[in-house]
Scaffold this motif. Structure first.
Motif, short mmCIF file in Angstrom:
data_model
loop_
_atom_site.label_atom_id
_atom_site.label_comp_id
_atom_site.label_asym_id
_atom_site.label_seq_id
_atom_site.Cartn_x
_atom_site.Cartn_y
_atom_site.Cartn_z
N VAL A 52 0.64 -1.26 0.03
CA VAL A 52 0.09 0.06 0.00
C VAL A 52 0.92 1.21 -0.17
N MET A 54 0.71 5.24 0.41
CA MET A 54 -0.20 6.35 0.82
C MET A 54 0.49 7.50 1.03
N ARG A 58 -4.16 9.17 1.89
CA ARG A 58 -5.09 8.74 0.84
C ARG A 58 -4.18 7.40 0.27
N VAL A 59 -4.77 6.34 -0.35
CA VAL A 59 -4.17 5.48 -0.89
C VAL A 59 -4.11 5.87 -2.26
N SER A 62 -2.12 0.40 -4.54
CA SER A 62 -2.26 -0.73 -3.91
C SER A 62 -1.87 -2.06 -4.78
#
Length: 82
Positions: A52, A54, A58-59, A62
């Motif tokens: 992931v 970030m 916020r992502v 992924s």
């Protein structure tokens, strides 16, 4: 019935494919930080790598690396969890 006593058939394979499909959908839609994904990973016995990225909460990205193996019945289980 298999020699190890476990039943596997078309329904078991269908359910596993359905769960894996849900796992892939959650990764693709960046839903990787949820308890439901953890449950999916446990049910799949997923041993791969989940990534992931970030920024500012916020992502951004992924993904996962395939490392999806079933543990054989009767095989030893590691005490250490990564």
């Amino acid at each position: 019935m298999r020699r190890d006593g476990n039943m596997t058939g078309p329904l078991d394979n269908f359910n596993e494919e359905k769960v894996f499909g849900e796992f892939r959908r959650k990764v693709k839609s960046a839903e990787v930080l949820s308890a439901s994904l953890e449950r999916l990973l446990l049910s799949l016995r997923f041993t791969g790598k989940l990534s992931v990225v970030m920024q500012n909460g916020r992502v951004l990205k992924s993904g996962y690396e395939e490392g999806y193996f079933r543990q054989r019945a009767g095989a030893g289980v590691d005490d250490e969890v990564a």
